[in-house]
Design an enzyme around this catalytic site. Structure first.
Site, PDB file in Angstrom:
ATOM      1  N   CYS A 185     -18.267  18.246 -65.976  1.00 32.56           N
ATOM      2  CA  CYS A 185     -17.253  17.379 -66.575  1.00 32.56           C
ATOM      3  C   CYS A 185     -15.919  17.802 -65.975  1.00 32.56           C
ATOM      4  O   CYS A 185     -15.578  18.994 -65.988  1.00 32.56           O
ATOM      5  CB  CYS A 185     -17.249  17.591 -68.085  1.00 32.56           C
ATOM      6  SG  CYS A 185     -15.918  16.733 -68.952  1.00 32.56           S
TER       7      CYS A 185
ATOM      8  N   GLU B  66     -19.428   2.963 -68.921  1.00 31.68           N
ATOM      9  CA  GLU B  66     -20.434   3.090 -69.986  1.00 31.68           C
ATOM     10  C   GLU B  66     -20.962   1.728 -70.418  1.00 31.68           C
ATOM     11  O   GLU B  66     -22.083   1.602 -70.894  1.00 31.68           O
ATOM     12  CB  GLU B  66     -19.846   3.859 -71.175  1.00 31.68           C
ATOM     13  CG  GLU B  66     -19.535   5.280 -70.798  1.00 31.68           C
ATOM     14  CD  GLU B  66     -19.559   6.262 -71.953  1.00 31.68           C
ATOM     15  OE1 GLU B  66     -19.768   5.858 -73.106  1.00 31.68           O
ATOM     16  OE2 GLU B  66     -19.351   7.455 -71.674  1.00 31.68           O
TER      17      GLU B  66
ATOM     18  N   CYS C 250     -13.462  12.145 -61.990  1.00 32.54           N
ATOM     19  CA  CYS C 250     -14.053  11.955 -63.317  1.00 32.54           C
ATOM     20  C   CYS C 250     -15.510  11.579 -63.101  1.00 32.54           C
ATOM     21  O   CYS C 250     -15.823  10.821 -62.160  1.00 32.54           O
ATOM     22  CB  CYS C 250     -13.326  10.831 -64.061  1.00 32.54           C
ATOM     23  SG  CYS C 250     -14.126  10.372 -65.613  1.00 32.54           S
TER      24      CYS C 250
ATOM     25  N   ASP D 136     -21.764  18.244 -70.106  1.00 32.62           N
ATOM     26  CA  ASP D 136     -20.687  17.264 -69.961  1.00 32.62           C
ATOM     27  C   ASP D 136     -20.341  16.783 -71.365  1.00 32.62           C
ATOM     28  O   ASP D 136     -21.084  17.021 -72.318  1.00 32.62           O
ATOM     29  CB  ASP D 136     -21.175  16.094 -69.085  1.00 32.62           C
ATOM     30  CG  ASP D 136     -20.144  14.966 -69.000  1.00 32.62           C
ATOM     31  OD1 ASP D 136     -18.979  15.256 -68.700  1.00 32.62           O
ATOM     32  OD2 ASP D 136     -20.488  13.805 -69.268  1.00 32.62           O
ATOM     33  N   SER D 137     -19.241  16.064 -71.472  1.00 31.84           N
ATOM     34  CA  SER D 137     -18.877  15.493 -72.765  1.00 31.84           C
ATOM     35  C   SER D 137     -19.893  14.432 -73.208  1.00 31.84           C
ATOM     36  O   SER D 137     -19.942  14.089 -74.375  1.00 31.84           O
ATOM     37  CB  SER D 137     -17.492  14.857 -72.669  1.00 31.84           C
ATOM     38  OG  SER D 137     -17.486  13.898 -71.626  1.00 31.84           O
TER      39      SER D 137
ATOM     40  N   HIS E  90     -17.417   9.556 -64.430  1.00 33.62           N
ATOM     41  CA  HIS E  90     -17.791   8.144 -64.540  1.00 33.62           C
ATOM     42  C   HIS E  90     -17.382   7.302 -63.334  1.00 33.62           C
ATOM     43  O   HIS E  90     -17.889   6.217 -63.134  1.00 33.62           O
ATOM     44  CB  HIS E  90     -17.125   7.531 -65.778  1.00 33.62           C
ATOM     45  CG  HIS E  90     -17.703   7.977 -67.084  1.00 33.62           C
ATOM     46  ND1 HIS E  90     -17.777   9.295 -67.442  1.00 33.62           N
ATOM     47  CD2 HIS E  90     -18.233   7.266 -68.108  1.00 33.62           C
ATOM     48  CE1 HIS E  90     -18.316   9.378 -68.653  1.00 33.62           C
ATOM     49  NE2 HIS E  90     -18.601   8.162 -69.081  1.00 33.62           N
TER      50      HIS E  90
HETATM   51  N1  DGL Z   1     -16.764  13.610 -68.393  1.00 34.61           N
HETATM   52  C1  DGL Z   1     -15.355  13.299 -68.458  1.00 34.61           C
HETATM   53  C2  DGL Z   1     -14.677  13.786 -67.170  1.00 34.61           C
HETATM   54  O1  DGL Z   1     -15.291  13.928 -66.131  1.00 34.61           O
HETATM   55  C3  DGL Z   1     -15.108  11.820 -68.667  1.00 34.61           C
HETATM   56  C4  DGL Z   1     -15.459  11.329 -70.058  1.00 34.61           C
HETATM   57  C5  DGL Z   1     -14.636  11.974 -71.156  1.00 34.61           C
HETATM   58  O2  DGL Z   1     -13.411  11.722 -71.215  1.00 34.61           O
HETATM   59  O3  DGL Z   1     -15.206  12.694 -71.951  1.00 34.61           O
HETATM   60  O4  DGL Z   1     -13.506  14.026 -67.191  1.00 34.61           O
END
Ligand code: DGL
Length: 268
Positions: free
Chosen positions: A75, A155, A189, A12-13, A191
């Site tokens: 992600c 976060e 997403c 993931d990012s 989050h």
């Molecule tokens: N993990 C990203 C997503 O699910 C969210 C956080 C980011 O923008 O890096 O799109």
């Protein structure tokens, strides 16, 4: 998966993909995992398709180098832009993203086939959820909203209460009004599941929420079947920056404590 003892690679990012990892560990308790959070370069959700694809290819290569037997793109933004490239490049192992399972769950959940999708700016603009839903039902009506600030709220741990609800009301206001309002909302997403309580508080009753973490874990389970490994849920943690922050914020998403000393910093 060719070698059942090989870990499942998840990237993931940053820390958001830990919601997917959590669901994967629940679904596949005997597997072992290698998780990579690209914390040096997040967020992906505000970046271009070309950049997200390049970053995703580098994350995948780092996991492949370490001997994974299956790749989960945990992600939404990376799945939206890079999944096909990764599937082509690593055709010898299962490569699974979060968009198709989330889209399938939404189509299954929605009685009216009017579905709303929220995600990062990039995920929404890229149109991958809209396309995946329409592949399953060409007549489905899909409305979308980018909810970028939800990422920062999650976060920060500000996931409930007046502030989170005010932001949710601002983003979702009007989306569920009128006779043709959607009956299902995809949390597109990593989050957003953390904000479920605040999101529910501003939605009309009866709207179904679809979270792609659990549906992706189910898709991985279906794909691997009995071949899910023998690692007893062990995880090796990799991040590209900030072990302490990764551990602190990551614990919120993982739902269990994570120590900075367990996180290995890698350079992609
Ligand atoms: N993990 C990203 C997503 O699910 C969210 C956080 C980011 O923008 O890096 O799109």
């Amino acid at each position: 998966m060719s070698d059942p003892s090989a870990p499942i690679g998840v990237f993931d990012s940053g820390v958001g993909g830990l919601t997917v990892l959590r669901a994967l560990r629940r679904a596949l308790p005997s597997a072992s995992f290698l998780y990579l959070g690209d914390t040096a370069r997040l967020p992906y959700g505000t970046k271009s398709a070309a950049t997200v694809t390049r970053y995703s290819e580098q994350c995948a290569a780092a996991l492949i180098e370490r001997g994974i037997g299956c790749l989960v793109v945990a992600c939404n933004t990376a799945s939206a832009f890079a999944l096909s490239a990764l599937e082509r490049r690593y055709a010898d192992i299962p490569v699974i993203g979060v968009i198709e399972p989330g889209a399938a769950a939404a189509v299954a959940a929605s009685a009216s086939q009017r579905i709303a999708v929220i995600g990062t700016e990039a995920t929404v603009a890229g149109g991958a959820y809209q396309a995946a839903i329409r592949r399953l039902n060409a007549r489905a009506e899909v409305s979308t909203r980018a909810c970028s600030l939800f990422v920062a709220l999650a976060e920060e741990g500000w996931t409930e209460g007046p502030l989170a609800e005010a932001v949710a009301r601002r983003y979702l206001g009007g989306l569920f009004e009128g006779e043709a309002a959607p009956d299902t909302l995809v949390l597109g997403c990593t989050h957003f599941p953390a904000l479920e309580t605040a999101i529910r508080a501003v939605l009309p009753p009866g709207v179904r929420l679809v979270d792609s973490a659990a549906t992706t874990a189910a898709a991985v389970e279906r794909r691997l079947g009995a071949d899910s490994g023998r690692g007893g849920g062990a995880v090796r943690w990799l991040a590209t920056d900030g072990a302490a922050r990764f551990a602190r914020v990551g614990s919120l998403f993982l739902g269990e404590p994570l120590a900075a000393g367990e996180v290995e910093i890698v350079d992609l």
